[in-house]
Design an enzyme around this catalytic site. Structure first.
Site, PDB file in Angstrom:
ATOM      1  CB  ILE A 127       1.461 -11.387  24.630  1.00 54.22           C
ATOM      2  CG1 ILE A 127       1.743 -11.837  26.058  1.00 54.22           C
ATOM      3  CG2 ILE A 127       0.603 -10.121  24.587  1.00 54.22           C
ATOM      4  CD1 ILE A 127       2.604 -10.858  26.842  1.00 54.22           C
ATOM      5  NE  ARG A 160      -1.168  -1.496   3.952  1.00 60.32           N
ATOM      6  CZ  ARG A 160      -1.766  -2.015   5.030  1.00 60.32           C
ATOM      7  NH1 ARG A 160      -2.235  -1.222   5.972  1.00 60.32           N
ATOM      8  NH2 ARG A 160      -1.891  -3.317   5.139  1.00 60.32           N
ATOM      9  CG  ASP A 189       2.587 -13.076  15.897  1.00 56.64           C
ATOM     10  OD1 ASP A 189       1.371 -13.174  16.144  1.00 56.64           O
ATOM     11  OD2 ASP A 189       3.229 -12.017  16.045  1.00 56.64           O
ATOM     12  CG  LEU A 230      -6.078  -3.026  -1.972  1.00 52.06           C
ATOM     13  CD1 LEU A 230      -6.112  -4.101  -0.900  1.00 52.06           C
ATOM     14  CD2 LEU A 230      -6.478  -3.620  -3.305  1.00 52.06           C
ATOM     15  N   GLY A 259      -4.202 -10.690   5.759  1.00 51.86           N
ATOM     16  CA  GLY A 259      -4.217 -10.711   7.214  1.00 51.86           C
ATOM     17  C   GLY A 259      -5.007  -9.576   7.813  1.00 51.86           C
ATOM     18  CG  HIS A 278      -0.286  -7.246  19.341  1.00 52.49           C
ATOM     19  ND1 HIS A 278       0.187  -7.176  18.056  1.00 52.49           N
ATOM     20  CD2 HIS A 278      -0.698  -5.992  19.669  1.00 52.49           C
ATOM     21  CE1 HIS A 278       0.086  -5.932  17.612  1.00 52.49           C
ATOM     22  NE2 HIS A 278      -0.452  -5.201  18.576  1.00 52.49           N
TER      23      HIS A 278
END
Length: 397
Positions: A138, A45, A167, A71, A93, A136
């Site tokens: 964690i 982007r 992740d 986009l 994602g 996130h």
């Protein structure tokens, strides 16, 4: 086809992947596909992802090419769909619903290309109460029980394993597994599908063996008291006299006997079987390790079956003799980095190009993928890693 296409190696050579730029596990999954030979085109982007990493050093964008598309502009979604029509896989994602609002959701993409594998990478998944919320690593590993079992002290806080468990292990690797399975189905039956890879799902799946041990009574549901979580004195980490550490994994009796002999604790063999005396054994092991440096203990245990290894830093790891001999790390374009894994006897993965700078490959992708409508006016003019000669040496380190 461009030169880079004909030079591709790896078991995924010929597979085309569109990656809608994001951060974290999605880019890593696309990198892994690129390492295995896929032609990965990253749709960046304008303005970048905003993660503060120099694009020229973002290793998760190696073995990719980049086009620059907005986009939210009138022609952006149409250009992505032109790429999708020629692709085998798409990876995104975004939060659930965002791709749909942008006009590049599964409905639009599969209508254009019914054989497409549409890979979705999120933390919470595409549905459920938390699906629309931010998160996130964690938090994902916290609610799955994985974080709570990591750490040496049952009364202290859990140890944070960077963002490797959630992740990348629970996220990226499960997305890649799902994409490859769906790709096999698409090639066999001509039917594409959506792969919903949620970090919470993958991380929970990783704990399957521990759940089995809990059910069998072989694992207590608290940290620091079990065989593999630091509760065992011969499966843990010990400080050396110079502030370094050694990792011990002498679980089996024959390995423990070798470990005790080399450590100089032959008389402590009986303590191994007496759980009530494990604290005594732990202190004896710790005292021995504190008597020498990390280098000295490394020399003592090198090449033995005692299952002891030095704890190395990220910068130290490439120089370890075993890793150096295998070429586990490589240098490409002046950047030391992990080499592609796993290894294939007939179709090895390679480090073909360094990190792709946003938009620098737009014209080349437009030609190779036969998508002449890709806009090129916003592409940066700065040189990037792809501009280096294709014969650039990749060295093991």
């Amino acid at each position: 086809m461009g030169t880079r296409q004909t030079e591709r190696t790896g078991p995924l050579a010929g597979v085309r992947v569109v990656e809608l730029a994001g951060i974290g596990p999605g880019p890593f999954a696309a990198m892994l596909l690129g390492d295995l030979g896929a032609d990965v085109v990253r749709v960046d982007r304008p303005g970048g992802a905003g993660i503060g990493v120099d694009p020229a050093k973002d290793l998760t964008n190696r073995n990719k090419r980049s086009v620059l598309l907005d986009l939210k502009s009138p022609g952006g979604p149409a250009a992505v769909l032109d790429l999708v029509e020629r692709a085998d896989v798409l990876i995104e994602g975004y939060r659930p619903g965002v791709a749909e609002r942008l006009g590049v959701g599964p409905g639009e993409c599969l209508a254009r290309n019914p054989r497409l594998v549409y890979g979705r990478m999120t933390g919470w998944g595409q549905d459920g109460p938390l699906a629309p919320t931010a998160g996130h690593d964690i938090g994902y590993i916290a609610v799955t029980g994985a974080l709570g079992m990591i750490g040496p002290d049952p009364d202290g806080p859990p140890a944070i394993p960077a963002n490797l468990v959630g992740d990348y292990a629970g996220g990226s690797l499960y997305l890649v597994i799902g994409v490859l399975a769906a790709l096999q189905h698409a090639r066999a039956h001509g039917e594409g599908q959506v792969v919903d890879a949620a970090i919470v799902d993958g991380t929970a799946h990783l704990t399957t063996m521990i759940h089995a041990m809990v059910a069998a009574g072989g694992w207590q549901d608290r940290r620091g008291v079990n065989l593999l979580d630091g509760g065992c004195p011969f499966y843990g980490v010990y400080a050396t006299s110079d502030g370094g550490h050694m990792a011990v994994g002498a679980l089996e009796e024959r390995f423990y006997d070798e470990f005790a002999r080399l450590l100089g604790l032959e008389g402590a063999t009986s303590l191994r079987r007496d759980l009530a005396r494990w604290p005594e054994l732990r202190e004896a092991v710790a005292a021995r390790f504190r008597s020498r440096t990390r280098a000295e203990w490394t020399e003592v245990f090198e090449g033995t079956d005692a299952c002891v290894a030095p704890v190395l830093s990220l910068r130290e790891a490439p120089a370890h003799p075993h890793l150096a001999a295998r070429g586990t790390f490589a240098e490409h374009g002046g950047l030391v980095q992990p080499a592609p894994a796993p290894r294939f006897s007939a179709t090895p993965g390679t480090l073909r190009t360094g990190p792709a700078l946003p938009g620098a490959d737009t014209a080349e992708v437009a030609r190779d993928w036969a998508v002449p409508a890709l806009p090129t006016q916003d592409a940066p003019h700065a040189p990037h890693a792809h501009d280096a000669p294709h014969t650039q040496e990749t060295k093991t380190v």
